[in-house]
Design a protein around this motif. Structure first.
Motif, short mmCIF file in Angstrom:
data_model
loop_
_atom_site.label_atom_id
_atom_site.label_comp_id
_atom_site.label_asym_id
_atom_site.label_seq_id
_atom_site.Cartn_x
_atom_site.Cartn_y
_atom_site.Cartn_z
N ASN A 1 1.05 -1.08 -0.04
CA ASN A 1 -0.16 0.00 -0.11
C ASN A 1 0.82 1.12 0.15
O ASN A 1 1.75 1.40 0.89
CB ASN A 1 -0.99 -0.01 1.18
N GLU A 2 0.50 2.30 -0.92
CA GLU A 2 1.21 3.46 -0.93
C GLU A 2 0.48 4.65 -0.39
O GLU A 2 -0.83 4.46 -0.32
CB GLU A 2 1.43 3.93 -2.63
N PHE A 3 1.07 5.44 0.20
CA PHE A 3 0.65 6.60 0.86
C PHE A 3 0.62 8.05 0.22
O PHE A 3 1.99 8.18 -0.17
CB PHE A 3 0.87 6.79 2.33
N HIS A 4 -0.27 8.65 -0.12
CA HIS A 4 -0.23 9.98 -1.09
C HIS A 4 -0.89 11.06 -0.25
O HIS A 4 -1.92 11.08 -0.23
CB HIS A 4 -0.52 9.74 -2.35
N PRO A 5 -0.10 12.05 0.22
CA PRO A 5 -0.80 13.14 0.91
C PRO A 5 -1.72 13.93 -0.32
O PRO A 5 -1.37 14.09 -1.43
CB PRO A 5 0.09 13.94 1.31
N ILE A 6 -2.99 14.37 0.18
CA ILE A 6 -3.84 15.30 -0.58
C ILE A 6 -3.51 16.72 -0.32
O ILE A 6 -3.91 17.20 0.87
CB ILE A 6 -5.33 14.71 -0.51
N LEU A 7 -2.95 17.47 -1.38
CA LEU A 7 -2.44 18.68 -0.75
C LEU A 7 -3.38 19.83 -1.60
O LEU A 7 -3.58 19.64 -2.81
CB LEU A 7 -1.20 18.95 -1.03
N PHE B 1 -5.54 15.10 4.85
CA PHE B 1 -5.91 14.00 4.04
C PHE B 1 -4.71 13.17 3.49
O PHE B 1 -4.12 13.62 2.61
CB PHE B 1 -6.92 14.53 2.93
N THR B 2 -4.93 11.94 3.51
CA THR B 2 -3.88 10.84 2.76
C THR B 2 -4.71 9.87 2.07
O THR B 2 -5.18 9.03 2.58
CB THR B 2 -2.95 10.31 3.91
N SER B 3 -4.23 9.63 0.71
CA SER B 3 -4.84 8.61 -0.09
C SER B 3 -4.00 7.32 0.27
O SER B 3 -2.68 7.47 0.39
CB SER B 3 -4.77 8.96 -1.53
N ILE B 4 -4.72 6.09 0.51
CA ILE B 4 -3.99 4.84 0.47
C ILE B 4 -4.56 4.06 -0.53
O ILE B 4 -5.59 3.94 -0.91
CB ILE B 4 -4.51 4.23 1.95
N VAL B 5 -3.47 3.73 -1.44
CA VAL B 5 -3.74 2.84 -2.40
C VAL B 5 -3.04 1.51 -2.92
O VAL B 5 -1.89 1.53 -2.02
CB VAL B 5 -3.60 3.69 -4.08
N THR B 6 -3.50 0.42 -3.38
CA THR B 6 -2.74 -0.79 -3.28
C THR B 6 -2.22 -0.79 -4.73
O THR B 6 -2.48 -0.40 -5.66
CB THR B 6 -3.58 -1.93 -3.33
N THR B 7 -0.66 -1.12 -4.64
CA THR B 7 -0.17 -1.17 -6.00
C THR B 7 0.79 -2.83 -5.98
O THR B 7 1.18 -2.92 -4.95
CB THR B 7 0.88 -0.22 -6.02
N PRO B 8 0.81 -3.24 -7.14
CA PRO B 8 0.14 -2.95 -8.22
C PRO B 8 -1.55 -2.92 -7.97
O PRO B 8 -1.94 -3.62 -7.03
CB PRO B 8 0.28 -4.05 -9.35
N GLY C 1 -9.42 -1.19 -7.58
CA GLY C 1 -8.67 -0.15 -7.59
C GLY C 1 -8.85 1.10 -6.91
O GLY C 1 -8.05 2.11 -7.24
N GLN C 2 -9.87 1.52 -6.16
CA GLN C 2 -10.18 2.46 -5.50
C GLN C 2 -9.14 2.97 -4.19
O GLN C 2 -8.29 2.11 -3.96
CB GLN C 2 -11.42 2.45 -4.78
N ARG C 3 -9.22 4.11 -4.13
CA ARG C 3 -8.44 4.47 -2.69
C ARG C 3 -9.23 4.59 -1.58
O ARG C 3 -10.41 4.95 -1.65
CB ARG C 3 -7.70 5.67 -2.85
N ALA C 4 -8.59 4.32 -0.38
CA ALA C 4 -9.00 4.79 1.00
C ALA C 4 -8.56 6.10 1.20
O ALA C 4 -7.37 6.67 0.67
CB ALA C 4 -8.60 3.81 1.84
N ILE C 5 -9.22 7.06 1.88
CA ILE C 5 -8.65 8.29 2.43
C ILE C 5 -8.73 8.42 3.94
O ILE C 5 -9.74 8.28 4.33
CB ILE C 5 -9.36 9.52 1.86
N LEU C 6 -7.53 8.94 4.40
CA LEU C 6 -7.42 8.79 5.71
C LEU C 6 -7.63 10.59 6.24
O LEU C 6 -6.94 11.16 5.79
CB LEU C 6 -6.23 8.50 6.60
#
Length: 317
Positions: free
Chosen positions: A59-65, A78-85, A90-95
């Motif tokens: 799982n990757e973590f990407h800040p939403i800025l 807010f941080t997106s959490i996505v599974t790769t591959p 393929g949706q994201r979760a958002i913390l």
């Protein structure tokens, strides 16, 4: 007692079912619904244990800025959490980080120790979860059990639950619900039931930010950037571009009826918001006029479906 990491997970939609027995689960009832599908390769299942053992996913973590802000995972609200591959839909979760506790909006199926440890040690854990609709139920009880939190779900969509836990699952009965955090305190997060895609399809509101999943399906035109042309000259967004579509089935491209879209607006118009955050990584729009763009998108779709004289076309903010 059966270990839940042996429970079968649909490879197409990512739903975790409450059995490890393939003979007891020949198909996924989520994918057998006309809103979803089974791929040409046919129905297949895996397990969380198998996914972890294979070592192919993380799982990757990407800040939403905001567009003009620089930050990092540790300070982003807010941080997106996505599974790769990509796994399944393929949706994201958002913390969503609030002073009264963190709320996870939607869920991804894959969960491992590295993901849990990062959330706990760097981001403050999870005090509540909210799932928008059945296609994203995924492995939400796996997450809820790991973080010791409750999960808010729409009461209308109980029939689509593949796993049940009365101690963890909170069913939203009305149009709006507040989400509780640490010690039962109000996080300020509001769940709003719009329906449409599913009878109980939810959106989430927090401090002027609207989290839509695919209750409001963000379009490529909505995410487009017309700020300058190819020569660098400033330009305005062209007329008639939608920002959202309103679908009963997204993969099978079946739209909602005009009456259902109007009913959804009758609820959403009572709330103010200045940004929208869709189901995939990067599907974020910061715009003070985003509410007007929701209304415009609804009117574009209703007109395109042949209702050129519909009274709703006269609706204005």
């Amino acid at each position: 007692m059966t270990d839940s990491i042996t429970y079968l997970i649909c490879n197409t939609c990512g739903t975790q079912h409450a059995t490890p027995d393939r003979a007891a689960l020949p198909t996924c009832f989520i994918c057998d619904d006309p809103r979803q599908y089974t791929p040409p390769t046919g129905q297949s299942f895996t397990t969380l244990g198998a996914l972890r053992a294979a070592g192919n996913h993380s799982n990757e973590f990407h800040p939403i800025l905001p567009p003009t802000t620089t930050s990092n995972d540790a300070t982003a609200r807010f941080t997106s959490i996505v599974t790769t591959p990509q796994f399944a839909i393929g949706q994201r979760a958002i913390l969503i980080r609030t002073p009264k506790g963190n709320v996870l909006w939607d869920c991804v199926t894959y969960l491992d120790d590295a993901t849990a440890q990062r959330i706990e040690t760097e981001l403050g854990g999870i005090q509540a979860m909210v799932i928008s609709h059945p296609h994203f139920y995924s492995a939400h009880l796996e997450w809820a059990e790991r973080f010791g939190c409750k999960v808010y779900l729409a009461a209308e969509d109980k029939r689509w639950l593949a796993r049940r836990d009365e101690a963890r699952q909170v069913f939203v009965e009305g149009v709006e619900a507040r989400v509780e955090g640490v010690g039962g305190e109000d996080t300020g997060v509001r769940v709003v039931k719009l329906g449409g895609h599913f009878p109980g399809s939810l959106v989430l509101l927090y401090e002027g930010h609207l989290f839509t999943a695919d209750t409001l399906m963000m379009t490529p035109a909505g995410r487009g950037n017309w700020g300058v042309d190819a020569l660098g000259n400033p330009r305005e967004r062209p007329q008639g571009m939608n920002t959202f579509s309103f679908m009963w089935s997204i993969p099978n491209m079946i739209p909602l009826s005009a009456d259902e879209i109007v009913r959804m607006w009758g609820i959403l118009k009572n709330y103010n918001f200045r940004s929208a955050h869709g189901l995939c990584l990067g599907w974020d729009i910061e715009d003070e006029n985003i509410k007007a763009r929701v209304l415009e998108s609804m009117q574009i779709q209703i007109r395109a479906m042949g209702h050129g004289q519909h009274p709703f076309l006269q609706e204005a903010l």
